[in-house]
Design a protein around this motif. Sequence first.
Motif, PDB file in Angstrom:
ATOM      1  N   ASP A   1     -16.393  -3.610 -28.856  1.00 24.28           N
ATOM      2  CA  ASP A   1     -16.307  -2.949 -27.548  1.00 24.28           C
ATOM      3  C   ASP A   1     -16.673  -3.915 -26.422  1.00 24.28           C
ATOM      4  O   ASP A   1     -16.013  -3.954 -25.378  1.00 24.28           O
ATOM      5  CB  ASP A   1     -17.239  -1.738 -27.499  1.00 24.28           C
ATOM      6  CG  ASP A   1     -16.702  -0.563 -28.293  1.00 24.28           C
ATOM      7  OD1 ASP A   1     -15.521  -0.613 -28.688  1.00 24.28           O
ATOM      8  OD2 ASP A   1     -17.470   0.397 -28.528  1.00 24.28           O
ATOM      9  N   TYR A   2     -17.733  -4.663 -26.642  1.00 24.03           N
ATOM     10  CA  TYR A   2     -18.186  -5.602 -25.603  1.00 24.03           C
ATOM     11  C   TYR A   2     -17.196  -6.753 -25.436  1.00 24.03           C
ATOM     12  O   TYR A   2     -16.982  -7.237 -24.328  1.00 24.03           O
ATOM     13  CB  TYR A   2     -19.573  -6.135 -25.959  1.00 24.03           C
ATOM     14  CG  TYR A   2     -20.381  -6.564 -24.756  1.00 24.03           C
ATOM     15  CD1 TYR A   2     -20.797  -5.625 -23.811  1.00 24.03           C
ATOM     16  CD2 TYR A   2     -20.727  -7.888 -24.555  1.00 24.03           C
ATOM     17  CE1 TYR A   2     -21.542  -6.004 -22.709  1.00 24.03           C
ATOM     18  CE2 TYR A   2     -21.471  -8.282 -23.451  1.00 24.03           C
ATOM     19  CZ  TYR A   2     -21.871  -7.335 -22.541  1.00 24.03           C
ATOM     20  OH  TYR A   2     -22.602  -7.726 -21.439  1.00 24.03           O
ATOM     21  N   LEU A   3     -16.584  -7.180 -26.538  1.00 25.78           N
ATOM     22  CA  LEU A   3     -15.565  -8.225 -26.488  1.00 25.78           C
ATOM     23  C   LEU A   3     -14.396  -7.790 -25.616  1.00 25.78           C
ATOM     24  O   LEU A   3     -13.949  -8.537 -24.722  1.00 25.78           O
ATOM     25  CB  LEU A   3     -15.075  -8.544 -27.900  1.00 25.78           C
ATOM     26  CG  LEU A   3     -13.901  -9.525 -28.004  1.00 25.78           C
ATOM     27  CD1 LEU A   3     -14.341 -10.931 -27.626  1.00 25.78           C
ATOM     28  CD2 LEU A   3     -13.329  -9.513 -29.426  1.00 25.78           C
ATOM     29  N   LEU A   4     -13.900  -6.586 -25.844  1.00 22.35           N
ATOM     30  CA  LEU A   4     -12.756  -6.095 -25.080  1.00 22.35           C
ATOM     31  C   LEU A   4     -13.119  -5.881 -23.610  1.00 22.35           C
ATOM     32  O   LEU A   4     -12.338  -6.212 -22.713  1.00 22.35           O
ATOM     33  CB  LEU A   4     -12.237  -4.787 -25.690  1.00 22.35           C
ATOM     34  CG  LEU A   4     -11.667  -4.880 -27.104  1.00 22.35           C
ATOM     35  CD1 LEU A   4     -11.185  -3.510 -27.582  1.00 22.35           C
ATOM     36  CD2 LEU A   4     -10.530  -5.888 -27.167  1.00 22.35           C
ATOM     37  N   ALA A   5     -14.291  -5.322 -23.374  1.00 22.26           N
ATOM     38  CA  ALA A   5     -14.722  -5.115 -21.993  1.00 22.26           C
ATOM     39  C   ALA A   5     -14.880  -6.444 -21.266  1.00 22.26           C
ATOM     40  O   ALA A   5     -14.582  -6.562 -20.073  1.00 22.26           O
ATOM     41  CB  ALA A   5     -16.036  -4.334 -21.962  1.00 22.26           C
ATOM     42  N   CYS A   6     -15.332  -7.461 -21.994  1.00 21.15           N
ATOM     43  CA  CYS A   6     -15.550  -8.768 -21.384  1.00 21.15           C
ATOM     44  C   CYS A   6     -14.234  -9.437 -20.990  1.00 21.15           C
ATOM     45  O   CYS A   6     -14.109  -9.989 -19.897  1.00 21.15           O
ATOM     46  CB  CYS A   6     -16.328  -9.668 -22.342  1.00 21.15           C
ATOM     47  SG  CYS A   6     -16.822 -11.242 -21.607  1.00 21.15           S
ATOM     48  N   ILE A   7     -13.234  -9.389 -21.867  1.00 27.24           N
ATOM     49  CA  ILE A   7     -11.949 -10.009 -21.523  1.00 27.24           C
ATOM     50  C   ILE A   7     -11.310  -9.273 -20.347  1.00 27.24           C
ATOM     51  O   ILE A   7     -10.687  -9.882 -19.475  1.00 27.24           O
ATOM     52  CB  ILE A   7     -10.999 -10.062 -22.745  1.00 27.24           C
ATOM     53  CG1 ILE A   7      -9.799 -10.972 -22.449  1.00 27.24           C
ATOM     54  CG2 ILE A   7     -10.524  -8.693 -23.164  1.00 27.24           C
ATOM     55  CD1 ILE A   7     -10.127 -12.428 -22.335  1.00 27.24           C
ATOM     56  N   ARG A   8     -11.498  -7.956 -20.285  1.00 31.74           N
ATOM     57  CA  ARG A   8     -10.994  -7.185 -19.138  1.00 31.74           C
ATOM     58  C   ARG A   8     -11.716  -7.609 -17.857  1.00 31.74           C
ATOM     59  O   ARG A   8     -11.077  -7.817 -16.814  1.00 31.74           O
ATOM     60  CB  ARG A   8     -11.199  -5.700 -19.387  1.00 31.74           C
ATOM     61  CG  ARG A   8     -10.818  -4.816 -18.192  1.00 31.74           C
ATOM     62  CD  ARG A   8     -10.900  -3.347 -18.537  1.00 31.74           C
ATOM     63  NE  ARG A   8     -12.239  -2.959 -18.993  1.00 31.74           N
ATOM     64  CZ  ARG A   8     -12.509  -1.805 -19.596  1.00 31.74           C
ATOM     65  NH1 ARG A   8     -11.546  -0.933 -19.848  1.00 31.74           N
ATOM     66  NH2 ARG A   8     -13.744  -1.516 -19.951  1.00 31.74           N
ATOM     67  N   TYR A   9     -13.021  -7.751 -17.939  1.00 28.34           N
ATOM     68  CA  TYR A   9     -13.810  -8.171 -16.775  1.00 28.34           C
ATOM     69  C   TYR A   9     -13.376  -9.554 -16.288  1.00 28.34           C
ATOM     70  O   TYR A   9     -13.193  -9.775 -15.086  1.00 28.34           O
ATOM     71  CB  TYR A   9     -15.293  -8.192 -17.141  1.00 28.34           C
ATOM     72  CG  TYR A   9     -16.151  -8.869 -16.108  1.00 28.34           C
ATOM     73  CD1 TYR A   9     -16.514  -8.209 -14.940  1.00 28.34           C
ATOM     74  CD2 TYR A   9     -16.573 -10.186 -16.288  1.00 28.34           C
ATOM     75  CE1 TYR A   9     -17.278  -8.840 -13.981  1.00 28.34           C
ATOM     76  CE2 TYR A   9     -17.341 -10.820 -15.338  1.00 28.34           C
ATOM     77  CZ  TYR A   9     -17.689 -10.149 -14.188  1.00 28.34           C
ATOM     78  OH  TYR A   9     -18.442 -10.791 -13.232  1.00 28.34           O
TER      79      TYR A   9
ATOM     80  N   PHE B   1      -2.936  -3.272 -24.362  1.00 31.84           N
ATOM     81  CA  PHE B   1      -3.806  -4.238 -23.672  1.00 31.84           C
ATOM     82  C   PHE B   1      -3.675  -4.076 -22.159  1.00 31.84           C
ATOM     83  O   PHE B   1      -4.684  -4.103 -21.434  1.00 31.84           O
ATOM     84  CB  PHE B   1      -3.434  -5.663 -24.092  1.00 31.84           C
ATOM     85  CG  PHE B   1      -4.266  -6.730 -23.436  1.00 31.84           C
ATOM     86  CD1 PHE B   1      -5.502  -7.092 -23.968  1.00 31.84           C
ATOM     87  CD2 PHE B   1      -3.830  -7.370 -22.283  1.00 31.84           C
ATOM     88  CE1 PHE B   1      -6.272  -8.076 -23.363  1.00 31.84           C
ATOM     89  CE2 PHE B   1      -4.592  -8.352 -21.676  1.00 31.84           C
ATOM     90  CZ  PHE B   1      -5.816  -8.712 -22.217  1.00 31.84           C
ATOM     91  N   GLU B   2      -2.448  -3.920 -21.663  1.00 30.48           N
ATOM     92  CA  GLU B   2      -2.226  -3.733 -20.229  1.00 30.48           C
ATOM     93  C   GLU B   2      -2.882  -2.449 -19.737  1.00 30.48           C
ATOM     94  O   GLU B   2      -3.501  -2.429 -18.664  1.00 30.48           O
ATOM     95  CB  GLU B   2      -0.730  -3.721 -19.931  1.00 30.48           C
ATOM     96  CG  GLU B   2      -0.053  -5.069 -20.070  1.00 30.48           C
ATOM     97  CD  GLU B   2       1.419  -5.022 -19.726  1.00 30.48           C
ATOM     98  OE1 GLU B   2       1.823  -5.569 -18.683  1.00 30.48           O
ATOM     99  OE2 GLU B   2       2.187  -4.434 -20.518  1.00 30.48           O
ATOM    100  N   LYS B   3      -2.753  -1.377 -20.505  1.00 33.95           N
ATOM    101  CA  LYS B   3      -3.369  -0.104 -20.127  1.00 33.95           C
ATOM    102  C   LYS B   3      -4.889  -0.250 -20.076  1.00 33.95           C
ATOM    103  O   LYS B   3      -5.545   0.212 -19.139  1.00 33.95           O
ATOM    104  CB  LYS B   3      -2.994   0.989 -21.131  1.00 33.95           C
ATOM    105  CG  LYS B   3      -1.544   1.430 -21.077  1.00 33.95           C
ATOM    106  CD  LYS B   3      -1.296   2.498 -22.140  1.00 33.95           C
ATOM    107  CE  LYS B   3       0.163   2.907 -22.195  1.00 33.95           C
ATOM    108  NZ  LYS B   3       0.414   3.901 -23.276  1.00 33.95           N
ATOM    109  N   PHE B   4      -5.442  -0.887 -21.096  1.00 37.85           N
ATOM    110  CA  PHE B   4      -6.893  -1.081 -21.169  1.00 37.85           C
ATOM    111  C   PHE B   4      -7.386  -1.938 -20.011  1.00 37.85           C
ATOM    112  O   PHE B   4      -8.437  -1.663 -19.423  1.00 37.85           O
ATOM    113  CB  PHE B   4      -7.253  -1.739 -22.505  1.00 37.85           C
ATOM    114  CG  PHE B   4      -8.714  -2.016 -22.665  1.00 37.85           C
ATOM    115  CD1 PHE B   4      -9.586  -1.009 -23.040  1.00 37.85           C
ATOM    116  CD2 PHE B   4      -9.225  -3.283 -22.432  1.00 37.85           C
ATOM    117  CE1 PHE B   4     -10.944  -1.263 -23.183  1.00 37.85           C
ATOM    118  CE2 PHE B   4     -10.577  -3.547 -22.572  1.00 37.85           C
ATOM    119  CZ  PHE B   4     -11.436  -2.531 -22.947  1.00 37.85           C
ATOM    120  N   SER B   5      -6.641  -2.975 -19.662  1.00 38.74           N
ATOM    121  CA  SER B   5      -7.044  -3.890 -18.587  1.00 38.74           C
ATOM    122  C   SER B   5      -7.092  -3.206 -17.231  1.00 38.74           C
ATOM    123  O   SER B   5      -7.789  -3.671 -16.323  1.00 38.74           O
ATOM    124  CB  SER B   5      -6.089  -5.090 -18.528  1.00 38.74           C
ATOM    125  OG  SER B   5      -6.148  -5.839 -19.729  1.00 38.74           O
ATOM    126  N   ALA B   6      -6.361  -2.109 -17.096  1.00 34.64           N
ATOM    127  CA  ALA B   6      -6.312  -1.388 -15.815  1.00 34.64           C
ATOM    128  C   ALA B   6      -7.435  -0.361 -15.681  1.00 34.64           C
ATOM    129  O   ALA B   6      -7.644   0.204 -14.599  1.00 34.64           O
ATOM    130  CB  ALA B   6      -4.957  -0.693 -15.667  1.00 34.64           C
TER     131      ALA B   6
END
Length: 264
Positions: free
Chosen positions: A111-119, A175-180
Amino acid sequence: MPRLPRVMASTGIYHVMLRGVNRMDIFLDHDDKAKFLEILGNVNSEGEYTLYGYCIMDNHVHLLIKEERDPISRTMKRICISYSYYFNKKYERVGHLFQDRFRSERIESEDYLLACIRYIHNNPVKAVLVKEPSDYEWSSYNAYIDKCNNEDEITSTEFILNIFSENKAIAIKEFEKFSALDCEKVFMDLEEKEEDIEKVQIEKIEQILKRYRLTLEDLPELKDKKIRTKIIREIDANVKLSTRQMSNITGISKDTIARALRDS
């Protein structure tokens, strides 16, 4: 106070940030950013690390990086030395380029990995430089959504995309949806409180230098050792700084500062 050892990540994955000393810009043009990417590739010529993501801003850099053959400290030292040499030679400057040693935080969960790449990818959006992360040239976002025309060869996207789906087309859409999405997690960044303190320190030093008709840029080149020693002692007496902090701000080596204070 001696530096505390870094707490190592069990995953080997870190969010790393480099920033310019005195809040200065460390990327002044397109070529500087391109050179930094080139250095990332050169340092990783034999698989020393895996780069999951990056974003290059004018005065700082975010990296999402995994240790492989080399420890993170050695990898970052090589990157910093190579880029500092390039930058100082190009702009005919001396002294420190990066603020202190690199800063890092451990990534211990998916979870933190994905949140970090989005950030990381949304840094330019947060800074109001672009409307969408895909509009920003100097991040790894477009490598994830297949809009780099194979030009980004330094980012490893498969691991993170596979978290969304083993089908690449579906993974990219997710990935695009998550990044938004908005993110409530707090990540390492340019801390305003720390920056405000440093700004006051710099202003005090500049006031001292003004009496000698000097600027911070002049100080590392000052040949008069007596005047330099006098200035170092005056800064030490009037500004709350460690030897390391004074070195970072003034560009004078820690050894020179320690010698001046020891002999006082």
